[in-house]
Design an enzyme around this catalytic site. Structure first.
Site, PDB file in Angstrom:
ATOM      1  N   HIS A 101      -6.109  39.644  26.099  1.00  0.00           N
ATOM      2  CA  HIS A 101      -7.536  38.560  25.852  1.00  0.00           C
ATOM      3  C   HIS A 101      -8.798  38.837  26.060  1.00  0.00           C
ATOM      4  O   HIS A 101      -9.789  38.895  25.056  1.00  0.00           O
ATOM      5  CB  HIS A 101      -7.098  37.231  26.966  1.00  0.00           C
ATOM      6  CG  HIS A 101      -8.280  36.442  26.291  1.00  0.00           C
ATOM      7  ND1 HIS A 101      -7.070  35.116  26.993  1.00  0.00           N
ATOM      8  CD2 HIS A 101      -8.921  35.455  25.034  1.00  0.00           C
ATOM      9  CE1 HIS A 101      -8.205  34.290  26.283  1.00  0.00           C
ATOM     10  NE2 HIS A 101      -8.846  34.509  25.286  1.00  0.00           N
ATOM     11  N   TYR A 117      -5.170  29.853  28.675  1.00  0.00           N
ATOM     12  CA  TYR A 117      -5.716  27.800  27.864  1.00  0.00           C
ATOM     13  C   TYR A 117      -4.707  27.217  29.344  1.00  0.00           C
ATOM     14  O   TYR A 117      -4.519  25.574  29.372  1.00  0.00           O
ATOM     15  CB  TYR A 117      -5.179  27.590  27.168  1.00  0.00           C
ATOM     16  CG  TYR A 117      -5.796  29.344  26.079  1.00  0.00           C
ATOM     17  CD1 TYR A 117      -6.846  29.416  26.102  1.00  0.00           C
ATOM     18  CD2 TYR A 117      -5.565  29.377  24.886  1.00  0.00           C
ATOM     19  CE1 TYR A 117      -7.380  30.103  25.470  1.00  0.00           C
ATOM     20  CE2 TYR A 117      -6.432  30.410  24.050  1.00  0.00           C
ATOM     21  CZ  TYR A 117      -6.841  30.440  24.299  1.00  0.00           C
ATOM     22  OH  TYR A 117      -7.773  31.942  23.214  1.00  0.00           O
ATOM     23  N   SER A 140     -11.592  30.503  16.090  1.00  0.00           N
ATOM     24  CA  SER A 140     -13.566  29.715  15.636  1.00  0.00           C
ATOM     25  C   SER A 140     -13.514  29.506  14.635  1.00  0.00           C
ATOM     26  O   SER A 140     -15.435  29.791  14.328  1.00  0.00           O
ATOM     27  CB  SER A 140     -14.260  29.594  16.968  1.00  0.00           C
ATOM     28  OG  SER A 140     -13.318  30.692  18.574  1.00  0.00           O
TER      29      SER A 140
HETATM   30  N1  LIG Z   1      -9.406  35.054  21.799  1.00  0.00           N
HETATM   31  C1  LIG Z   1     -10.333  34.375  22.355  1.00  0.00           C
HETATM   32  O1  LIG Z   1     -11.459  34.346  22.598  1.00  0.00           O
HETATM   33  C2  LIG Z   1     -10.807  32.680  21.465  1.00  0.00           C
HETATM   34  C3  LIG Z   1     -12.076  32.620  21.736  1.00  0.00           C
HETATM   35  C4  LIG Z   1     -11.770  30.635  21.409  1.00  0.00           C
HETATM   36  C5  LIG Z   1     -11.342  30.549  20.275  1.00  0.00           C
HETATM   37  N2  LIG Z   1      -9.580  31.211  20.545  1.00  0.00           N
HETATM   38  C6  LIG Z   1      -8.557  30.728  20.113  1.00  0.00           C
HETATM   39  O2  LIG Z   1      -9.235  30.168  18.445  1.00  0.00           O
HETATM   40  C7  LIG Z   1      -8.249  28.795  18.727  1.00  0.00           C
HETATM   41  C8  LIG Z   1      -9.994  27.939  17.533  1.00  0.00           C
HETATM   42  O3  LIG Z   1     -10.638  28.308  18.047  1.00  0.00           O
HETATM   43  P1  LIG Z   1     -11.779  26.930  18.156  1.00  0.00           P
HETATM   44  O4  LIG Z   1     -10.415  25.715  18.523  1.00  0.00           O
HETATM   45  O5  LIG Z   1     -12.807  27.633  19.346  1.00  0.00           O
HETATM   46  O6  LIG Z   1     -12.080  26.331  17.425  1.00  0.00           O
HETATM   47  P2  LIG Z   1     -12.715  25.929  15.382  1.00  0.00           P
HETATM   48  O7  LIG Z   1     -10.986  25.555  15.213  1.00  0.00           O
HETATM   49  O8  LIG Z   1     -13.216  26.597  15.070  1.00  0.00           O
HETATM   50  O9  LIG Z   1     -12.685  24.028  16.293  1.00  0.00           O
HETATM   51  C9  LIG Z   1     -12.048  23.196  17.469  1.00  0.00           C
HETATM   52  C10 LIG Z   1     -13.216  22.017  17.631  1.00  0.00           C
HETATM   53  O10 LIG Z   1     -13.508  21.146  15.400  1.00  0.00           O
HETATM   54  C11 LIG Z   1     -13.086  19.878  15.796  1.00  0.00           C
HETATM   55  N3  LIG Z   1     -12.244  20.045  14.135  1.00  0.00           N
HETATM   56  C12 LIG Z   1     -10.014  20.380  13.946  1.00  0.00           C
HETATM   57  N4  LIG Z   1     -10.587  20.391  12.919  1.00  0.00           N
HETATM   58  C13 LIG Z   1     -11.363  19.318  12.486  1.00  0.00           C
HETATM   59  C14 LIG Z   1     -11.401  18.253  11.343  1.00  0.00           C
HETATM   60  N5  LIG Z   1     -10.549  18.604  10.575  1.00  0.00           N
HETATM   61  N6  LIG Z   1     -12.191  17.356  11.060  1.00  0.00           N
HETATM   62  C15 LIG Z   1     -13.047  17.982  11.800  1.00  0.00           C
HETATM   63  N7  LIG Z   1     -13.133  18.357  14.025  1.00  0.00           N
HETATM   64  C16 LIG Z   1     -12.299  18.969  13.742  1.00  0.00           C
HETATM   65  C17 LIG Z   1     -11.774  20.093  17.055  1.00  0.00           C
HETATM   66  O11 LIG Z   1     -11.880  18.784  17.507  1.00  0.00           O
HETATM   67  P3  LIG Z   1     -10.627  18.163  17.279  1.00  0.00           P
HETATM   68  O12 LIG Z   1      -9.678  18.277  18.096  1.00  0.00           O
HETATM   69  O13 LIG Z   1     -11.361  16.567  17.518  1.00  0.00           O
HETATM   70  O14 LIG Z   1      -9.750  17.857  16.434  1.00  0.00           O
HETATM   71  C18 LIG Z   1     -12.467  20.523  18.175  1.00  0.00           C
HETATM   72  O15 LIG Z   1     -13.827  20.210  18.452  1.00  0.00           O
HETATM   73  C19 LIG Z   1      -8.062  28.156  19.765  1.00  0.00           C
HETATM   74  O16 LIG Z   1      -7.622  27.455  19.967  1.00  0.00           O
HETATM   75  C20 LIG Z   1      -8.141  29.086  20.090  1.00  0.00           C
HETATM   76  O17 LIG Z   1      -6.704  29.357  20.173  1.00  0.00           O
HETATM   77  C21 LIG Z   1      -9.674  32.217  21.069  1.00  0.00           C
END
Ligand SMILES: NC(=O)c1ccc[n+]([C@@H]2O[C@H](COP(=O)([O-])OP(=O)(O)OC[C@H]3O[C@@H](n4cnc5c(N)ncnc54)[C@H](OP(=O)(O)O)[C@@H]3O)[C@@H](O)[C@H]2O)c1
Length: 299
Positions: free
Chosen positions: A126, A60, A205
């Site tokens: 990962h 990241y 996610s």
């Molecule tokens: N292990 C893996 O392979 C892997 C893969 C992907 C992700 N991850 C981990 O999982 C975490 C979360 O995943 P993610 O960030 O993809 O997905 P997520 O939490 O499902 O979605 C994030 C998205 O939603 C928006 N958002 C978040 N809260 C909101 C709210 N209250 N109202 C409106 N929009 C909102 C964010 O925009 P804003 O920034 O504008 O709020 C961003 O565009 C990552 O940060 C990472 O640590 C791990």
């Protein structure tokens, strides 16, 4: 403060994960201009709200930022990072997987330096490697545990067979996989093994990369309109948003499946962080859960 238990078992207790963690993947320096978008303020808001687990990865490219944000508050944090996903320099992008023991040792030293900490609480592979047997990768992490550089092992993007093979070498504390209303493969593929081994599921996610936060209409191509209606109706009866109900649905997987589940929603905004934390307090009734599940089954 998270209780971290020394010893040979999964050395991070279930309580240390909290109910909801914070996904730091998208945080970047210079993102904002406003306090709402300040990445350090976002992490501080998470800790102030009682979140203990902060999730990043070397891939990241923000470990320095995360390290800076938790400085002075290290004892409040279950710090999770990952190794093994290496971006290519070529124009097309893409990544390679490195999980050989010498790489694991180098990656750990580099993450410790960037995070500016003495120990990583939860160190994830990962992504599974086609080249290195997972037993070899895990043995290298176990060495790092023995040296006090890592507290507990996590895996991400693996198969049930990987999970079992890894666990036989060193206890796996957490499995990080995608889990949301829109992506439920984990339920068929990995949950039986997770239940057997007593691993904590860290659900990444949880709103489908934000799709379920979007207003009605924006995501209708990918989510059936019946589902959107149900999310909106349930949300309105709780005085919540559809995105919060989608998060609460993931939170409820713990009671539905009887395994520990910790969602890690990601955001780059303090206001969204607070809204996501509030979702952990939404209690969905059995009828609401049944309604959502039946709709999902029909989509
Ligand atoms: N292990 C893996 O392979 C892997 C893969 C992907 C992700 N991850 C981990 O999982 C975490 C979360 O995943 P993610 O960030 O993809 O997905 P997520 O939490 O499902 O979605 C994030 C998205 O939603 C928006 N958002 C978040 N809260 C909101 C709210 N209250 N109202 C409106 N929009 C909102 C964010 O925009 P804003 O920034 O504008 O709020 C961003 O565009 C990552 O940060 C990472 O640590 C791990």
């Amino acid at each position: 403060m998270p209780t971290v238990e020394p010893g040979t078992g999964p050395s991070v207790s279930r309580d240390a994960f909290g109910r909801q963690g914070f996904g730091a993947m998208r945080l970047r320096d210079g993102a904002g201009g406003s306090i709402d978008r300040d990445p350090v303020a976002v992490i501080h808001a998470a800790l102030d709200a009682g979140i203990t687990m902060v999730d990043t990865a070397d891939a990241y490219q923000n470990e320095e930022l995360v390290g800076r944000a938790i400085r002075g508050r290290r004892d409040e944090v279950l710090l999770a990072t990952k190794f093994g996903l290496v971006w290519r320099d070529d124009v097309a992008g893409g990544f390679d997987i490195r999980a050989d023991p010498s790489y694991v040792r180098r990656a750990c030293e580099a993450s410790l330096r960037r995070l500016d900490v003495d120990v990583i609480d939860l160190y994830y592979l990962h992504h599974r490697s086609e080249k290195t047997p997972i037993e070899d990768t895990v043995a290298a992490v176990a060495e790092l545990v023995g040296q006090g550089k890592v507290r507990a092992l996590g895996l991400s993007n693996v198969t049930p067979e990987d999970l079992r093979a890894a666990h036989a070498v060193h206890p796996v504390a957490a499995l990080q996989e995608q889990w949301s209303f829109l992506q439920r493969d984990i339920e068929q593929q990995l949950l039986p093994t997770v239940t057997d081994l007593g691993v904590v599921v860290v659900a990444h996610s949880p709103t489908g990369h934000g799709l379920l936060h979007q207003p009605r209409g924006a995501a209708d191509g990918q989510t059936a309109s019946d589902l959107r209606s149900a999310l909106d109706e349930i949300a309105s009866s709780h005085g919540a948003t559809a995105g919060q109900v989608a998060l609460a649905w993931v939170q409820h997987r713990q009671q539905v499946h009887g395994v520990p589940v910790v969602p890690i929603p990601g955001t780059t905004r303090v206001s969204h962080l607070r809204s996501n934390v509030a979702a952990a307090d939404i209690s969905l009734s059995s009828d609401e859960l049944r309604r959502l599940d039946s709709l999902r089954a029909a989509t």
